[in-house]
Design an enzyme around this catalytic site. Structure first.
Site, PDB file in Angstrom:
ATOM      1  N   SER A 150       0.837  -1.201   0.000  1.00 58.44           N
ATOM      2  CA  SER A 150       0.000   0.000   0.000  1.00 58.44           C
ATOM      3  C   SER A 150       0.875   1.256   0.000  1.00 58.44           C
ATOM      4  O   SER A 150       1.646   1.461  -0.942  1.00 58.44           O
ATOM      5  CB  SER A 150      -0.958  -0.048   1.191  1.00 58.44           C
ATOM      6  OG  SER A 150      -1.970   0.923   1.070  1.00 58.44           O
ATOM      7  N   ASP A 250      -9.774  -4.132  -4.930  1.00 55.63           N
ATOM      8  CA  ASP A 250      -9.099  -2.987  -4.319  1.00 55.63           C
ATOM      9  C   ASP A 250      -9.197  -1.798  -5.255  1.00 55.63           C
ATOM     10  O   ASP A 250      -8.937  -1.923  -6.460  1.00 55.63           O
ATOM     11  CB  ASP A 250      -7.637  -3.367  -4.078  1.00 55.63           C
ATOM     12  CG  ASP A 250      -6.808  -2.269  -3.448  1.00 55.63           C
ATOM     13  OD1 ASP A 250      -7.375  -1.249  -3.017  1.00 55.63           O
ATOM     14  OD2 ASP A 250      -5.579  -2.448  -3.386  1.00 55.63           O
ATOM     15  N   HIS A 280      -7.986  -5.156  -0.315  1.00 52.18           N
ATOM     16  CA  HIS A 280      -6.799  -4.387   0.047  1.00 52.18           C
ATOM     17  C   HIS A 280      -6.291  -4.823   1.422  1.00 52.18           C
ATOM     18  O   HIS A 280      -7.064  -5.097   2.328  1.00 52.18           O
ATOM     19  CB  HIS A 280      -7.151  -2.893   0.072  1.00 52.18           C
ATOM     20  CG  HIS A 280      -5.973  -2.010   0.341  1.00 52.18           C
ATOM     21  ND1 HIS A 280      -5.117  -1.609  -0.659  1.00 52.18           N
ATOM     22  CD2 HIS A 280      -5.515  -1.463   1.492  1.00 52.18           C
ATOM     23  CE1 HIS A 280      -4.170  -0.843  -0.141  1.00 52.18           C
ATOM     24  NE2 HIS A 280      -4.387  -0.740   1.165  1.00 52.18           N
TER      25      HIS A 280
END
Length: 327
Positions: A150, A250, A280
């Site tokens: 991320s 995601d 995610h």
């Protein structure tokens, strides 16, 4: 996806919190969850002083080390949450499932320390280990693999770009897990369909990403800087061999894959893998998670490939992992 499956996945939607007001509560909750009983591997804490402040580092040693690679890990959390404590379970799993030493960096967080503070911390540790790989028990800097998920994937990508731009030795490989690569996550203006398709129902929302970016980079015009949005770079050449893993459900899926294609078009070696049905943040799930298991199958296959040759001069070094000490 049928309605029943969509409804069930909706139960995992991110809590509707205002991150700009509640980020400290989220940090506390993450630390509490990380403290729950679970699998552990030996780790050691140290600090690296960059001349302005100490940067905490946690080194995880697998019970059985089966690979020479060292994974230099930058955690996720939108540049605002997450730390080496909350990511300890994920790093322990990473060390065990890869058989690699994992070095986790506790970089500065926004909003207390906005851009470029966290990036500079990550750059400092990367430069140090590439220049002195003996600190982490390898004699070849190409055995250092950047890994991030991320926002950490964003930092890993930017670190690689910056190192190349500086003419510095780069890591041999990088593993980018559902990285943030673009600056626009407004469903009305984003160029990516996944933002519109998955930005309100599941684990991460467009509002949450926007909150994170506003805390990390308060100036809206600055968010197009490639050091924040690496997909905006003019030059994608000279990057490490890359494994880019995205999650199907995601909102960051499309921009992550677009970054992989940009690297490939610039002549880099890239492997793209989308984990079907994944949300995610799946790298922090328990080991029995299907998404996690599938991701590590791909990661291990990538690590099993021959490491690229790094042209940097490599000093003789000892083999005791110690990023904070003397080689």
């Amino acid at each position: 996806m049928n309605r029943l499956v969509r409804a069930v996945l909706g139960l995992f939607a991110a809590p509707r919190v205002n991150m700009r007001e509640d980020y400290e509560k989220v940090r506390r909750l993450q630390r509490q969850l990380a403290a729950l009983p679970g699998p552990r591997v030996p780790f050691r804490e140290t600090t690296v002083d960059d001349g302005t402040h100490p940067i905490p580092v946690r080194v995880f040693n697998p019970i059985e080390r089966s690979r020479d690679d060292v994974l230099l890990f930058f955690h996720g959390g939108g540049w605002v949450t997450g730390n080496i404590e909350s990511y300890t379970p994920a790093c322990a799993t990473m060390a065990e499932l890869t058989g690699c030493v994992v070095v986790s960096v506790d970089y500065c967080l926004a909003p207390e320390h906005p851009f470029p503070a966290g990036l500079e911390d990550c750059l400092h540790i990367a430069r140090l280990l590439l220049d002195e790989p003996g600190r982490v028990g390898v004699d070849d800097p190409s055995r250092i693999v950047l890994v991030g998920d991320s926002a950490g994937g964003n930092l890993a990508a930017v670190v690689s770009q910056q190192l190349h731009a500086e003419g510095h030795a780069t890591p041999g490989r990088q593993i980018l897990l559902y990285p943030v690569t673009h600056w626009d996550h407004d469903p009305r203006t984003s160029p990516f369909a996944s933002v519109r398709d998955h930005g309100k129902d599941y684990r991460l929302t467009t509002h949450e990403v926007q909150d994170y970016l506003e805390m990390y980079v308060p100036d809206p015009q600055a968010r197009k800087d490639p050091r924040i949005a690496p997909l905006m770079a003019d030059d994608f050449s000279g990057q490490p061999d890359t494994l880019l893993i995205t999650a199907e459900l995601d909102l960051l899926c499309d921009e992550g894959e677009a970054y992989g294609r940009a690297l490939e078009e610039a002549g880099n070696t890239v492997s793209l893998h989308r984990v079907d049905g994944a949300l995610h943040g799946f790298i922090t799930l328990p080991r029995f998670s299907r998404s996690l298991r599938q991701a590590y199958e791909v990661i291990n296959a990538f690590l099993d490939e021959d490491a690229p040759t790094n042209s940097a001069d490599t000093p003789d070094s000892a083999h005791t992992p110690d990023p904070g000490g003397t080689p």
